[in-house]
Design a protein around this motif. Structure first.
Motif, PDB file in Angstrom:
ATOM      1  N   LEU A   6       0.833  -1.205   0.000  1.00  0.00           N
ATOM      2  CA  LEU A   6       0.000   0.000   0.000  1.00  0.00           C
ATOM      3  C   LEU A   6       0.864   1.250   0.000  1.00  0.00           C
ATOM      4  O   LEU A   6       0.604   2.204  -0.732  1.00  0.00           O
ATOM      5  CB  LEU A   6      -0.935  -0.009   1.217  1.00  0.00           C
ATOM      6  N   VAL A   7       1.938   1.210   0.812  1.00  0.00           N
ATOM      7  CA  VAL A   7       2.846   2.361   0.856  1.00  0.00           C
ATOM      8  C   VAL A   7       3.506   2.552  -0.509  1.00  0.00           C
ATOM      9  O   VAL A   7       3.598   3.677  -1.030  1.00  0.00           O
ATOM     10  CB  VAL A   7       3.906   2.170   1.961  1.00  0.00           C
ATOM     11  N   ALA A   8       3.952   1.445  -1.108  1.00  0.00           N
ATOM     12  CA  ALA A   8       4.616   1.545  -2.417  1.00  0.00           C
ATOM     13  C   ALA A   8       3.680   2.189  -3.431  1.00  0.00           C
ATOM     14  O   ALA A   8       4.069   3.088  -4.197  1.00  0.00           O
ATOM     15  CB  ALA A   8       5.037   0.156  -2.894  1.00  0.00           C
ATOM     16  N   GLY A   9       2.422   1.733  -3.448  1.00  0.00           N
ATOM     17  CA  GLY A   9       1.445   2.309  -4.372  1.00  0.00           C
ATOM     18  C   GLY A   9       1.255   3.782  -4.107  1.00  0.00           C
ATOM     19  O   GLY A   9       1.250   4.609  -5.028  1.00  0.00           O
ATOM     20  N   ALA A  10       1.134   4.127  -2.823  1.00  0.00           N
ATOM     21  CA  ALA A  10       0.913   5.532  -2.474  1.00  0.00           C
ATOM     22  C   ALA A  10       2.101   6.388  -2.899  1.00  0.00           C
ATOM     23  O   ALA A  10       1.927   7.500  -3.412  1.00  0.00           O
ATOM     24  CB  ALA A  10       0.669   5.651  -0.969  1.00  0.00           C
ATOM     25  N   VAL A  11       3.322   5.867  -2.709  1.00  0.00           N
ATOM     26  CA  VAL A  11       4.515   6.645  -3.075  1.00  0.00           C
ATOM     27  C   VAL A  11       4.520   6.933  -4.580  1.00  0.00           C
ATOM     28  O   VAL A  11       4.833   8.034  -5.028  1.00  0.00           O
ATOM     29  CB  VAL A  11       5.793   5.890  -2.662  1.00  0.00           C
ATOM     30  N   MET A  12       4.133   5.934  -5.362  1.00  0.00           N
ATOM     31  CA  MET A  12       4.181   6.103  -6.813  1.00  0.00           C
ATOM     32  C   MET A  12       3.161   7.119  -7.318  1.00  0.00           C
ATOM     33  O   MET A  12       3.236   7.583  -8.458  1.00  0.00           O
ATOM     34  CB  MET A  12       3.948   4.748  -7.498  1.00  0.00           C
ATOM     35  N   ALA A  13       2.180   7.441  -6.483  1.00  0.00           N
ATOM     36  CA  ALA A  13       1.195   8.431  -6.907  1.00  0.00           C
ATOM     37  C   ALA A  13       1.823   9.806  -7.107  1.00  0.00           C
ATOM     38  O   ALA A  13       1.173  10.707  -7.627  1.00  0.00           O
ATOM     39  CB  ALA A  13       0.050   8.508  -5.905  1.00  0.00           C
ATOM     40  N   VAL A  14       3.109   9.946  -6.738  1.00  0.00           N
ATOM     41  CA  VAL A  14       3.778  11.238  -6.966  1.00  0.00           C
ATOM     42  C   VAL A  14       3.851  11.577  -8.455  1.00  0.00           C
ATOM     43  O   VAL A  14       4.040  12.734  -8.810  1.00  0.00           O
ATOM     44  CB  VAL A  14       5.213  11.280  -6.398  1.00  0.00           C
ATOM     45  N   VAL A  15       3.712  10.586  -9.326  1.00  0.00           N
ATOM     46  CA  VAL A  15       3.765  10.923 -10.764  1.00  0.00           C
ATOM     47  C   VAL A  15       2.494  11.670 -11.180  1.00  0.00           C
ATOM     48  O   VAL A  15       2.459  12.291 -12.229  1.00  0.00           O
ATOM     49  CB  VAL A  15       3.941   9.678 -11.670  1.00  0.00           C
ATOM     50  N   GLY A  16       1.445  11.606 -10.358  1.00  0.00           N
ATOM     51  CA  GLY A  16       0.179  12.241 -10.714  1.00  0.00           C
ATOM     52  C   GLY A  16       0.275  13.735 -10.971  1.00  0.00           C
ATOM     53  O   GLY A  16      -0.048  14.188 -12.075  1.00  0.00           O
ATOM     54  N   PRO A  17       0.716  14.514  -9.969  1.00  0.00           N
ATOM     55  CA  PRO A  17       0.715  15.967 -10.156  1.00  0.00           C
ATOM     56  C   PRO A  17       1.472  16.456 -11.396  1.00  0.00           C
ATOM     57  O   PRO A  17       0.940  17.286 -12.136  1.00  0.00           O
ATOM     58  CB  PRO A  17       1.326  16.480  -8.851  1.00  0.00           C
ATOM     59  N   PRO A  18       2.726  15.978 -11.650  1.00  0.00           N
ATOM     60  CA  PRO A  18       3.391  16.504 -12.868  1.00  0.00           C
ATOM     61  C   PRO A  18       2.626  16.161 -14.143  1.00  0.00           C
ATOM     62  O   PRO A  18       2.568  16.976 -15.070  1.00  0.00           O
ATOM     63  CB  PRO A  18       4.766  15.824 -12.857  1.00  0.00           C
ATOM     64  N   ILE A  19       2.007  14.985 -14.185  1.00  0.00           N
ATOM     65  CA  ILE A  19       1.272  14.627 -15.397  1.00  0.00           C
ATOM     66  C   ILE A  19       0.025  15.488 -15.543  1.00  0.00           C
ATOM     67  O   ILE A  19      -0.323  15.920 -16.637  1.00  0.00           O
ATOM     68  CB  ILE A  19       0.927  13.132 -15.363  1.00  0.00           C
ATOM     69  N   GLU A  20      -0.598  15.767 -14.414  1.00  0.00           N
ATOM     70  CA  GLU A  20      -1.767  16.643 -14.459  1.00  0.00           C
ATOM     71  C   GLU A  20      -1.344  18.008 -14.983  1.00  0.00           C
ATOM     72  O   GLU A  20      -2.062  18.638 -15.764  1.00  0.00           O
ATOM     73  CB  GLU A  20      -2.368  16.763 -13.060  1.00  0.00           C
ATOM     74  N   ARG A  21      -0.155  18.438 -14.579  1.00  0.00           N
ATOM     75  CA  ARG A  21       0.342  19.742 -15.033  1.00  0.00           C
ATOM     76  C   ARG A  21       0.463  19.763 -16.559  1.00  0.00           C
ATOM     77  O   ARG A  21       0.151  20.751 -17.219  1.00  0.00           O
ATOM     78  CB  ARG A  21       1.704  20.021 -14.377  1.00  0.00           C
ATOM     79  N   ILE A  22       0.918  18.648 -17.134  1.00  0.00           N
ATOM     80  CA  ILE A  22       1.048  18.579 -18.592  1.00  0.00           C
ATOM     81  C   ILE A  22      -0.331  18.559 -19.249  1.00  0.00           C
ATOM     82  O   ILE A  22      -0.579  19.252 -20.227  1.00  0.00           O
ATOM     83  CB  ILE A  22       1.858  17.332 -18.989  1.00  0.00           C
TER      84      ILE A  22
END
Lengths: 253, 293, 348
Positions: free
Chosen positions: B72-88
């Motif tokens: 669960l922690v690993a999945g949550a950590v990987m969610a960091v890719v979300g914001p930069p992609i949203e920015r694009i």
């Protein structure tokens, strides 16, 4: 003489809501008929029934003696009925010539010519030029529709409807969004164009009572889905009760 | 009977993971009106990172029972890719939906190679961990407890999302924005912030889904694209933008998949997509979707 | 419209393409054969997308149809005349697209995209799973065929591809482009564009919305199948990857890269991507990443694609005073679904 358009006992219900109830009206060749009524009276529903878009819950709609209930806009466009919209409708990326041309193609029955060059078709371009001339758009033929002014867009919308060479045209609040000062000018252009194009009957849906009074042969007032009055202008405006219902208390008529 | 039970549980387990990915897709579509093809890439990212993270953690001496929290922690950590992609993606919010779709397709292409670069082209897996929580055996009926935990986690996630959307103020703002963006903006809602939050949450659901699946299946480069195809079927069947639809669609797709894998493997995607086409033709808005205007 | 400079450019481009087998090593001519296949397919695809406003995310299915059609006609039935294969592929496109189109053209926007994607995936899984009929993931062999009844026995496969077949495909593309040019500039093309812009208004002008979309769908399917037959002959193989949704995405990529709001855009996109992909693959194994990045940049910064960029550069160079000013909207008609930054619902 059989009416051009006739409704017999037409109703349109949406569940328990009766948008239109037992409407029987007729429009004959040569007539200019206005449809008035407060918001929610059923004007738009009636227009959609008259243009074959909606199927009535009860009753029939006749155009030139044929039942047209629900035949759809395409069939009516080819049979001689055209309409314009309250909100101006254009093709943003077609030029003025192409917009009018689309209607001319329909009128001349050339829509399935897959391989013949449009520009080389002189019958089409002549008719496009003619219609554009009537509406004063001849200088704008090569302009993209979305680059036109609001007034020109409106004219183009109507011009393309006229290009179908209809017998009946249904104008849905053609002067909405036009300043009060220009309303009469726009209406004059439209009525003049209708004569020039050989339109037999005009149906106008309008809020502006001045315009209605100036142009109509007959006025049909709707209220809560029913025909409140179907009278010539003199008799119509002589009845304060009708005016009260139609115009509301907004103005001191 | 026990064969049936195995199929049923296998299907529900698959549905649970699928639901997480599909819920992310739904959330983003519901609010932002973007069909995010990259949701499968987030799923793959979560899976690969989950393997790496758990392997390292176990080597560092973490006890085996921490597997589920670690994932669960690993999945949550990987969610960091979300914001930069949203920015694009923000650059194309005002454009036609075909451009938005294409931009997420570009992400699919890029992520595939990012994963290949970081983890290599061969499938990797997390070995011998699926049974750390034991298994339940009743005759021929065998189910690892881990699978049940994942199903429970997905149900928990569904409940949390439901509560969040229905009961919290932020959830209401979110639904208002989904309903009418212009109106929400006019009322002073920070639409930009909501979009960023929604996209990140959608990403999180995908990465967590991917992380949770790795104890039961290998992570491969194809998994991103494969899960998109299934998640896509889920949202079409359930109705674009509907959470209840995602739940129902996941169950249906999960069970069909499990059933056809046993009885007639040729029919797996075929059966799913026949249903998709049937739904689109008979009820284009899906089982729970609002009719398209 | 100012036609003259573009006519010269087109003639120059055709001559240049014609000289490739003469001047360059066979490798390059061989490399360009798929480009012709894609160019033909995309001409059809863009009738649907650029002119009809319908984005299909399953169009690769028709390329697959053409390739598998070639495999069946030439490989299974042994009819090794490429012309018959082309006719067969076109017929297959017609027969499949008619019922399929009848179903899908009732939807637009994202629903049309999803439905075509769904049908594409269905086709893929049929091809993939029914291996006794289709060879499964290893696909079906497409044998060498005769061109215009000629065997070209003296040529090996590469020489055939880089010589006779190259010119054959170039000619096919020119014919396909000429016919498509006529179609988009016909009364039919006008009605198609009108309903892309505003379907409601078009309806009231007597435009038969569903029939026209169906016609565009069928024509695009035929073009796709012909393009697919070329791809099949070139690789000697019809495999399910041809139909996979990422391949459909690839088609959209090429079209957007070249610019779907111009007639030649898809051809330019097909050429650019064919060359680019070849170069990238020889430099790095991470070519997909680079392609993805390029696609993202094009979508964000060049919505009108390379053709739009070329047009802007061209009008900048030919303007009397070369000064950077605000980007000017082109005054004459554009077939694009979108002008720069224009939303489809931007109807006043």
């Amino acid at each position: 003489m059989t009416p051009l358009i006739e409704t017999r006992g037409v109703s349109k219900h949406y569940g328990a809501f009766r948008a239109l109830d037992d409407i029987s009206i007729a429009v004959r060749a040569g007539e200019f008929v206005s449809i008035v009524g407060p918001n929610g009276a059923g004007k738009t529903t009636l227009v959609n029934l008259l243009t074959g878009l909606l199927v009535p819950t009860n009753g029939e709609v006749y155009f030139k003696g044929e039942n047209i209930a629900g035949v759809g806009p395409v069939a009516l466009a080819t049979r001689g009925m055209a309409r314009t919209f309250q909100l101006v409708q254009i093709f943003p990326q077609l030029t003025v010539a192409e917009t009018i041309g689309a209607a001319v193609v329909t009128h001349q029955g050339k829509q399935w010519r897959l391989l013949s060059p449009l520009l080389a078709d002189e019958a089409i371009s002549a008719r496009v030029a003619e219609i554009a001339g009537i509406f004063g758009l001849e200088q704008r033929l090569a302009t993209l529709s979305r680059l036109l002014s609001q007034g020109e867009k409106k004219l183009l919308d109507v011009a393309s409807a006229f290009a179908l060479q209809p017998q009946v045209i249904l104008l849905d609040e053609p002067t909405s969004g036009v300043s009060t000062a220009e309303k009469h000018t726009v209406m004059k252009t439209l009525v003049g164009a209708a004569r020039a194009a050989g339109v037999d009957a005009i149906i106008l849906v309008e809020h502006d009572m001045d315009l209605v009074a100036s142009y109509s042969h007959r006025i049909i007032a709707l209220s809560e889905g029913k025909v409140l009055a179907d009278l010539p202008p003199d008799a119509f405006f002589a009845d304060p009760a009708i005016i009260e219902t139609v115009v509301g208390k907004r103005r001191g008529h | 009977m026990s064969a049936f039970g195995n199929i049923l549980l296998g299907g529900i387990f698959h549905a649970a993971v699928l639901f997480l990915v599909a819920a992310g897709l739904q959330l983003v579509f519901g609010v932002q009106k973007i069909v995010n093809l990259a949701c499968g890439s987030f799923y793959a990212l979560g899976a690969y990172f989950g393997i790496t993270f758990v392997t390292l953690a176990l080597k560092a001496g973490m006890p085996q029972w921490t597997l589920l929290p670690l994932l669960l922690v690993a999945g949550a950590v990987m969610a960091v890719v979300g914001p930069p992609i949203e920015r694009i993606l923000r650059t194309v919010y005002d454009r036609d939906e075909s451009f938005q779709l294409l931009l997420t397709f570009a992400m699919v292409l890029m992520f595939q190679d990012i994963i290949r670069f970081l983890w290599g082209a061969n499938p990797t897996s997390l070995d011998n961990v699926q049974l750390v929580y034991g298994k339940i055996v009743a005759g021929d009926f065998i189910v690892p407890v881990y699978n049940l935990l994942v199903i429970a986690a997905a149900i928990g996630a569904a409940a949390l999302i439901g509560l969040f959307l229905q009961r919290t103020n932020y959830g209401r703002l979110l639904r208002a924005t989904a309903e009418n963006r212009t109106m929400a903006e006019a009322l002073g809602v920070n639409v930009r912030g909501i979009y960023a939050a929604v996209f990140t949450l959608g990403t999180l659901l995908g990465t967590v889904g991917g992380a949770l699946v790795v104890p039961t299946a290998a992570a491969s480069l194809d998994m991103a694209v494969e899960v998109v195809i299934e998640a896509f079927a889920v949202v079409v069947i359930g109705g674009l933008g509907s959470m209840a639809g995602a739940l129902a669609g996941s169950l249906l797709v999960g069970l069909i998949r499990a059933g056809s894998l046993v009885f007639y493997p040729e029919f797996e995607i075929l059966a799913i997509y026949l249903i998709v086409i049937g739904v689109l033709l008979l009820k284009p808005s899906g089982l729970f979707g609002k009719p398209a205007a | 419209m100012r036609r003259a400079p573009s006519v010269i450019l087109i003639v120059a481009a055709v001559v240049a393409l014609g000289l490739v087998p003469v001047l360059a090593p066979p490798f390059y001519a061989n490399l360009l054969v798929p480009f012709y296949g894609y160019a033909i397919a995309l001409l059809g695809f863009n009738l649907l997308f650029g002119y009809g406003g319908l984005l299909s995310f399953g169009h690769a299915m028709f390329l697959g149809l053409g390739a598998y059609g070639a495999a069946v006609i030439a490989g299974v039935w042994g009819i090794k005349e490429f012309e018959i294969v082309l006719i067969g592929a076109a017929l297959a496109g017609l027969v499949v697209a008619l019922p399929l189109g009848w179903l899908v053209v009732r939807y637009t926007g994202i629903f049309f995209g999803m439905l075509t994607l769904a049908f594409g995936m269905l086709t893929h899984s049929v091809l993939f799973k029914f291996y006794h009929l289709t060879g499964g993931d290893s696909g079906m062999r497409v044998p060498r065929m005769r061109l215009l009844g000629l065997e070209f026995a003296a040529y090996n496969k590469i020489e055939l591809m880089a010589g006779p077949f190259y010119y054959y495909c170039l000619a096919l593309m020119l014919i396909a482009a000429f016919l498509m040019w006529r179609i988009v500039h016909s009364p039919f093309g006008l009605h198609l564009r009108s309903l892309r812009d505003n379907a409601q208004k078009a309806l009231y002008l007597g435009v038969r919305v569903h029939q026209f979309r169906l016609a565009a769908f069928v024509i695009s399917a035929i073009y796709g199948a012909i393009g697919g037959a070329i791809l099949g002959f070139r690789t000697g193989l019809a495999d399910p990857e041809l139909v996979y949704w990422t391949h459909s995405g690839h088609l959209v990529f090429m079209t957007v890269l070249g610019g779907f709001s111009s007639f030649l855009g898809p051809i330019i996109g097909a050429l650019a991507l064919t060359l680019l992909q070849d170069q990238l693959q020889s430099y790095t194994q991470y070519w997909r990443f680079v392609l993805g990045a390029i696609l993202a940049l094009v979508v964000i910064f060049l919505p009108r694609g390379l053709a739009g960029l070329a047009a802007d550069v061209g009008s900048f160079l030919s303007s009397p005073r070369r000064r950077p000013g605000p980007v000017q909207l082109p005054e004459h008609s554009q077939p694009g679904v979108l002008g720069p930054g224009l939303r489809r619902d931007d109807v006043a």
